[in-house]
Design an enzyme around this catalytic site. Structure first.
Site, PDB file in Angstrom:
ATOM      1  N   GLY A  11       0.823  -1.210   0.000  1.00  7.72           N
ATOM      2  CA  GLY A  11       0.000   0.000   0.000  1.00  7.72           C
ATOM      3  C   GLY A  11       0.854   1.256   0.000  1.00  7.72           C
ATOM      4  O   GLY A  11       2.091   1.197  -0.093  1.00  7.72           O
ATOM      5  N   PHE A  12       0.190   2.377   0.134  1.00  2.00           N
ATOM      6  CA  PHE A  12       0.857   3.678   0.052  1.00  2.00           C
ATOM      7  C   PHE A  12       1.898   3.841   1.180  1.00  2.00           C
ATOM      8  O   PHE A  12       3.111   3.910   0.924  1.00  2.00           O
ATOM      9  CB  PHE A  12      -0.220   4.774   0.080  1.00  2.00           C
ATOM     10  N   GLY A  37      -3.866  -2.398  -2.157  1.00  3.01           N
ATOM     11  CA  GLY A  37      -2.428  -2.262  -2.424  1.00  3.01           C
ATOM     12  C   GLY A  37      -2.140  -2.557  -3.885  1.00  3.01           C
ATOM     13  O   GLY A  37      -3.026  -2.971  -4.635  1.00  3.01           O
ATOM     14  N   ASN A 100      -4.906 -11.823  14.627  1.00  2.00           N
ATOM     15  CA  ASN A 100      -3.964 -12.791  14.042  1.00  2.00           C
ATOM     16  C   ASN A 100      -2.521 -12.293  14.129  1.00  2.00           C
ATOM     17  O   ASN A 100      -1.602 -13.064  14.427  1.00  2.00           O
ATOM     18  CB  ASN A 100      -4.318 -13.060  12.583  1.00  2.00           C
ATOM     19  N   LYS A 106       3.148 -12.955  19.403  1.00  2.00           N
ATOM     20  CA  LYS A 106       3.302 -13.709  20.655  1.00  2.00           C
ATOM     21  C   LYS A 106       4.139 -14.950  20.385  1.00  2.00           C
ATOM     22  O   LYS A 106       5.083 -15.254  21.110  1.00  2.00           O
ATOM     23  CB  LYS A 106       1.910 -14.075  21.170  1.00  2.00           C
ATOM     24  N   TYR A 146     -14.589   1.574   9.552  1.00  2.09           N
ATOM     25  CA  TYR A 146     -13.145   1.839   9.696  1.00  2.09           C
ATOM     26  C   TYR A 146     -12.842   2.289  11.120  1.00  2.09           C
ATOM     27  O   TYR A 146     -11.946   1.754  11.770  1.00  2.09           O
ATOM     28  CB  TYR A 146     -12.746   2.919   8.697  1.00  2.09           C
ATOM     29  N   LYS A 150     -10.640   0.161  13.881  1.00  4.24           N
ATOM     30  CA  LYS A 150      -9.374   0.650  14.440  1.00  4.24           C
ATOM     31  C   LYS A 150      -9.478   0.824  15.951  1.00  4.24           C
ATOM     32  O   LYS A 150      -8.488   0.631  16.672  1.00  4.24           O
ATOM     33  CB  LYS A 150      -8.975   1.964  13.765  1.00  4.24           C
ATOM     34  N   ARG A 187      -9.472  10.260  -1.980  1.00  8.28           N
ATOM     35  CA  ARG A 187      -8.994  11.197  -0.966  1.00  8.28           C
ATOM     36  C   ARG A 187      -8.680  12.546  -1.584  1.00  8.28           C
ATOM     37  O   ARG A 187      -8.405  12.665  -2.779  1.00  8.28           O
ATOM     38  CB  ARG A 187      -7.794  10.618  -0.234  1.00  8.28           C
TER      39      ARG A 187
HETATM   40  N1  UDP Z   1     -12.836  16.228   0.098  1.00  8.29           N
HETATM   41  C1  UDP Z   1     -13.265  17.161  -0.831  1.00  8.29           C
HETATM   42  N2  UDP Z   1     -13.249  16.809  -2.150  1.00  8.29           N
HETATM   43  C2  UDP Z   1     -12.818  15.599  -2.603  1.00  8.29           C
HETATM   44  C3  UDP Z   1     -12.369  14.653  -1.638  1.00  8.29           C
HETATM   45  C4  UDP Z   1     -12.389  14.994  -0.306  1.00  8.29           C
HETATM   46  O1  UDP Z   1     -13.664  18.284  -0.478  1.00  8.29           O
HETATM   47  O2  UDP Z   1     -12.846  15.355  -3.829  1.00  8.29           O
HETATM   48  C5  UDP Z   1     -12.843  16.608   1.516  1.00  8.29           C
HETATM   49  C6  UDP Z   1     -13.542  15.609   2.431  1.00  8.29           C
HETATM   50  O3  UDP Z   1     -14.921  15.885   2.491  1.00  8.29           O
HETATM   51  C7  UDP Z   1     -12.834  15.844   3.751  1.00  8.29           C
HETATM   52  C8  UDP Z   1     -11.409  16.238   3.329  1.00  8.29           C
HETATM   53  O4  UDP Z   1     -11.507  16.639   1.966  1.00  8.29           O
HETATM   54  O5  UDP Z   1     -13.418  16.917   4.446  1.00  8.29           O
HETATM   55  C9  UDP Z   1     -10.417  15.115   3.450  1.00  8.29           C
HETATM   56  O6  UDP Z   1     -10.969  13.984   2.834  1.00  8.29           O
HETATM   57  P1  UDP Z   1     -10.168  12.629   2.614  1.00  8.29           P
HETATM   58  O7  UDP Z   1     -11.081  11.687   1.913  1.00  8.29           O
HETATM   59  O8  UDP Z   1      -8.853  12.906   1.993  1.00  8.29           O
HETATM   60  O9  UDP Z   1      -9.838  12.056   4.061  1.00  8.29           O
HETATM   61  P2  UDP Z   1     -10.500  12.169   5.511  1.00  8.29           P
HETATM   62  O10 UDP Z   1      -9.656  13.167   6.205  1.00  8.29           O
HETATM   63  O11 UDP Z   1     -11.923  12.626   5.402  1.00  8.29           O
HETATM   64  O12 UDP Z   1     -10.373  10.809   6.043  1.00  8.29           O
END
Ligand code: UDP
Length: 310
Positions: A11-12, A37, A100, A106, A146, A150, A187
């Site tokens: 992944g990233f 990933g 796991n 452990k 999520y 976590k 994102r």
């Molecule tokens: N966001 C946005 N436009 C996009 C994608 C995300 O305005 O095309 C906003 C989203 O609503 C949030 C912030 O950017 O308020 C960060 O979003 P991201 O999905 O990166 O991660 P988050 O911090 O929400 O987990």
């Protein structure tokens, strides 16, 4: 030479962590089922004798005779659209996968570092967020799969530390960016950069007044490697405290890409946190860590990466 396993290593963040571990002289076992990933992120290590890739879903029990000294548990879908696309897998890898991996630790008497998240604070009522804040999470909302996975992962990690005396650590990772993010993971960083590079409108959700604080991936990885060497068992936030609104961030991306894009406003996703900024006093105290890369420097590297992928 220590052998380190990284779940989610393709992944990233996992793949950048692996680059740095190999550079430090560790042997690395990368475990990934590639649902989010990408082999491309690790292909430059495929001929390295200190590197091994295992295609596997750690939500299922995992045994190996290869002696492992440390596990970074990073496997999980991590962007809001990914974990809404894979809600059950997200819950399973945070819950069963963490169980796991703790069991594997452990067995091998290995150290453990859990990749947790600022999402454990939910839509926070404390600002900036300190590790002693318990959070404001909607368990049944779209982000609950999520956030709660976590939170469970943190709880079981602390249980293994307290009950079995395992050598565990928990990092709460705030918004991190850099090369190897997926173009379409939804994102804000890859979304805005790719929209700007194509001169398409930048899609700001809501009115853009929500805030985030963005950390460059190399800074984060340095914090993780320092954390690995300590014996601090309580959660530590890692992130860049420089906070801005999403609208300000859109303007920065337009400026740095030299784009002709406009900004358009779209519906705010359900339970989108209104504010987010890490308090990094514990990271400074226990790891002597703070981010060094400015937003502008980090964004320039990330923009270059996405330009090549256009
Ligand atoms: N966001 C946005 N436009 C996009 C994608 C995300 O305005 O095309 C906003 C989203 O609503 C949030 C912030 O950017 O308020 C960060 O979003 P991201 O999905 O990166 O991660 P988050 O911090 O929400 O987990």
């Amino acid at each position: 030479m220590k052998r380190v396993a990284v779940t989610g290593g393709a992944g990233f963040i996992g793949s950048h962590l692996i680059d740095n571990l190999l550079k430090r002289g560790n042997k690395v076992l990368c475990i990934d089922n590639l649902i989010t990933g990408n082999r491309e992120n690790i292909k430059h290590h495929m001929n390295n004798e200190n590197f091994e890739f295992i295609y596997y879903d750690v939500s299922k029990p995992f045994y190996t005779d290869i002696k492992i000294d440390f596990i970074f548990h990073f496997a999980s879908p991590a962007s809001p659209i990914d974990y809404q696309k894979y809600p059950i897998q997200t819950l399973k890898v945070g819950g069963l996968g963490t169980h796991n991996m703790l069991g594997l630790c452990k067995e091998h008497e290995a150290g453990f570092l859990l990749a947790s998240t600022s999402e454990v604070y939910g839509d926070p009522l404390i600002h900036p967020q300190t590790e002693d804040y318990w959070g404001n999470v909607n368990p049944i909302g779209p982000r609950g799969v999520y956030d709660e996975a976590k939170r469970f992962a943190e709880a079981i990690t602390m249980a293994y530390y307290r009950y079995h005396g395992l050598d565990t650590r928990i990092v709460r990772i705030f918004n991190t960016f850099g090369p190897r993010m997926r173009k379409n993971d939804g994102r804000v960083v890859p979304a805005f950069i790719n929209q700007a590079l194509l001169n398409n409108p930048l899609t700001v959700f809501g009115n853009g007044s929500q805030t985030r604080s963005f950390c460059f991936v190399q800074d984060l990885v340095e914090g993780l490697l320092t954390f690995m060497e300590t014996d601090e068992h309580y959660p530590i936030n890692l992130g860049n405290p420089k906070e801005m609104t999403v609208l300000e961030f859109a303007e920065i991306v337009i400026k740095l890409t030299g784009s002709q894009s406009d900004i358009i406003f779209q519906k705010l996703p359900v339970d989108d946190p209104k504010i987010r900024q890490p308090n990094i006093a514990r990271a400074q105290e226990f790891l002597n860590w703070k981010p060094k890369v400015t937003l502008e420097e980090g964004l320039k590297k990330t923009i270059e990466y996405f330009k090549e992928k256009l």
